[in-house]
Design an enzyme around this catalytic site. Sequence first.
Site, short mmCIF file in Angstrom:
data_model
loop_
_atom_site.label_atom_id
_atom_site.label_comp_id
_atom_site.label_asym_id
_atom_site.label_seq_id
_atom_site.Cartn_x
_atom_site.Cartn_y
_atom_site.Cartn_z
N MET A 99 0.84 -1.21 0.00
CA MET A 99 0.00 0.00 0.00
C MET A 99 0.88 1.25 0.00
O MET A 99 0.40 2.35 0.31
CB MET A 99 -0.95 -0.01 1.20
CG MET A 99 -1.91 -1.20 1.14
SD MET A 99 -3.43 -0.96 2.04
CE MET A 99 -2.81 -0.75 3.70
N GLN A 129 -10.39 -2.48 2.11
CA GLN A 129 -9.91 -3.17 3.31
C GLN A 129 -9.81 -2.25 4.52
O GLN A 129 -9.38 -2.67 5.59
CB GLN A 129 -8.58 -3.88 3.05
CG GLN A 129 -7.38 -2.96 2.90
CD GLN A 129 -6.16 -3.74 2.46
OE1 GLN A 129 -6.09 -4.24 1.35
NE2 GLN A 129 -5.17 -3.87 3.35
N GLN A 182 -3.25 -12.24 7.59
CA GLN A 182 -3.34 -12.01 6.15
C GLN A 182 -2.66 -13.16 5.38
O GLN A 182 -3.17 -13.64 4.38
CB GLN A 182 -2.68 -10.68 5.82
CG GLN A 182 -2.53 -10.38 4.35
CD GLN A 182 -2.11 -8.94 4.11
OE1 GLN A 182 -2.92 -8.04 4.16
NE2 GLN A 182 -0.83 -8.72 3.86
N ARG A 242 2.20 2.97 9.24
CA ARG A 242 1.41 3.73 10.23
C ARG A 242 2.28 4.38 11.30
O ARG A 242 1.83 5.32 11.97
CB ARG A 242 0.37 2.83 10.89
CG ARG A 242 -0.79 2.49 9.99
CD ARG A 242 -1.92 1.84 10.80
NE ARG A 242 -3.17 1.84 10.05
CZ ARG A 242 -3.53 0.91 9.17
NH1 ARG A 242 -2.72 -0.10 8.93
NH2 ARG A 242 -4.68 0.99 8.53
N ASP A 273 1.79 -9.30 9.10
CA ASP A 273 0.34 -9.48 8.97
C ASP A 273 0.06 -10.98 8.93
O ASP A 273 -0.27 -11.54 7.88
CB ASP A 273 -0.16 -8.76 7.72
CG ASP A 273 0.10 -7.26 7.80
OD1 ASP A 273 -0.67 -6.57 8.46
OD2 ASP A 273 1.10 -6.80 7.23
N LEU A 275 6.70 3.14 1.62
CA LEU A 275 7.56 1.97 1.79
C LEU A 275 8.64 2.16 2.86
O LEU A 275 9.15 3.26 3.05
CB LEU A 275 8.21 1.61 0.45
CG LEU A 275 7.22 1.33 -0.68
CD1 LEU A 275 7.97 0.96 -1.96
CD2 LEU A 275 6.23 0.23 -0.31
N HIS A 276 8.95 1.05 3.52
CA HIS A 276 10.02 1.02 4.52
C HIS A 276 10.81 -0.26 4.30
O HIS A 276 10.53 -1.02 3.36
CB HIS A 276 9.44 1.11 5.93
CG HIS A 276 8.32 0.14 6.19
ND1 HIS A 276 8.51 -1.22 6.20
CD2 HIS A 276 6.99 0.34 6.40
CE1 HIS A 276 7.35 -1.82 6.45
NE2 HIS A 276 6.41 -0.90 6.55
N HIS A 304 9.01 -3.63 3.62
CA HIS A 304 8.62 -3.88 2.23
C HIS A 304 9.84 -4.27 1.39
O HIS A 304 9.79 -5.20 0.59
CB HIS A 304 8.02 -2.61 1.60
CG HIS A 304 6.77 -2.11 2.27
ND1 HIS A 304 6.74 -0.95 3.01
CD2 HIS A 304 5.52 -2.61 2.29
CE1 HIS A 304 5.53 -0.75 3.46
NE2 HIS A 304 4.75 -1.73 3.05
N GLN A 338 5.21 -11.59 7.48
CA GLN A 338 4.69 -12.23 8.70
C GLN A 338 4.11 -11.19 9.67
O GLN A 338 3.33 -11.51 10.55
CB GLN A 338 5.81 -13.03 9.36
CG GLN A 338 5.48 -13.66 10.70
CD GLN A 338 4.39 -14.72 10.63
OE1 GLN A 338 4.09 -15.25 9.56
NE2 GLN A 338 3.79 -15.02 11.76
#
Length: 279
Positions: free
Chosen positions: A27, A58, A148, A182, A145, A30-31, A34, A143
């Site tokens: 989404m 979502q 997910q 976030r 998430d 990026l960090h 990702h 991992q």
Amino acid sequence: MQVCRTIEEFRAVRQRLVGSIGLVPTMGYLHDGHLSLVRLSQAQNDHTVATIFVNPTQFNSTEDLEKYPRDEVHDLAMLDSIDVVLIPRASEMYPTDFQTHITVENVSQGLEGQHRPGHFEGVATVVAKLFNIVQPTRAYFGQKDAQQVAVIRQMVADLNFPIDVVVGDIMREIDGVAMSSRNARLDTAEREAAVVLHKSLSGAQRAFHSGERDPQRLRELMLAALAQEPRAKVEYVSVADTKTLKELQNPIQKAALLSMAVYIGAVRLIDNMVVEHDG
Ligand code: AMP
């Protein structure tokens, strides 16, 4: 690196790629978490495709969707080394007559699914669309998430997607905080407070390795650690089966997924650890 903003444009580029393709859906904002997935994909495939799409279906609240951080210029600079980046428009992903949704039943229900109704339907549907658009050999998920991952694995098995799901470890900051887009919404004091999630999980992990097998006792330990931080408001803590993601009631046999969702100020953070005994 090529940037595609329509599916048609992407398909034309995709047709010219020969060999294996790794897909890293994101989404954006990026960090290094990702990027760890990007690196894994690059090591295992001839080509890597990343997608940046803040998937509206979502999100549970419009406020969370609107406040989700975005920085496309920065993201594209970070993705410099890959082949193609697909940044589809919401209007093309979800035209006004869109009618199809994918529901993965049991594994979607507890944990995040219980607190974010519709979230995993949004995730499964967008990931299925991305799988059909990109047609990757392998797809990379974090991992971080954990649920997910379970939902996507189940969907891939149930719908016979010919795709290997590869899972990357959780990347953390030096103080243990799990990297997350976030985190950018935390102020300085909140960022310091956010370390309590990792502290709480690590405490329970230590207790497990010292022989504690009672899932309820581990939940209590996690809650007690979180209670030390006045800025933390717990949504849930969980000790669950690593496959079914159902809450464990009986002593842990071999392994368990410790997980939690905690508000730090207005920002909802999640984190987890798998505990497993050696041998
Ligand atoms: P997101 O952009 O938050 O949807 O995340 C895109 C992918 O990166 C998902 O598969 C996440 O699980 C993964 N991811 C997010 N944070 C991390 C992290 N700290 N370490 C590893 N993977 C992550």
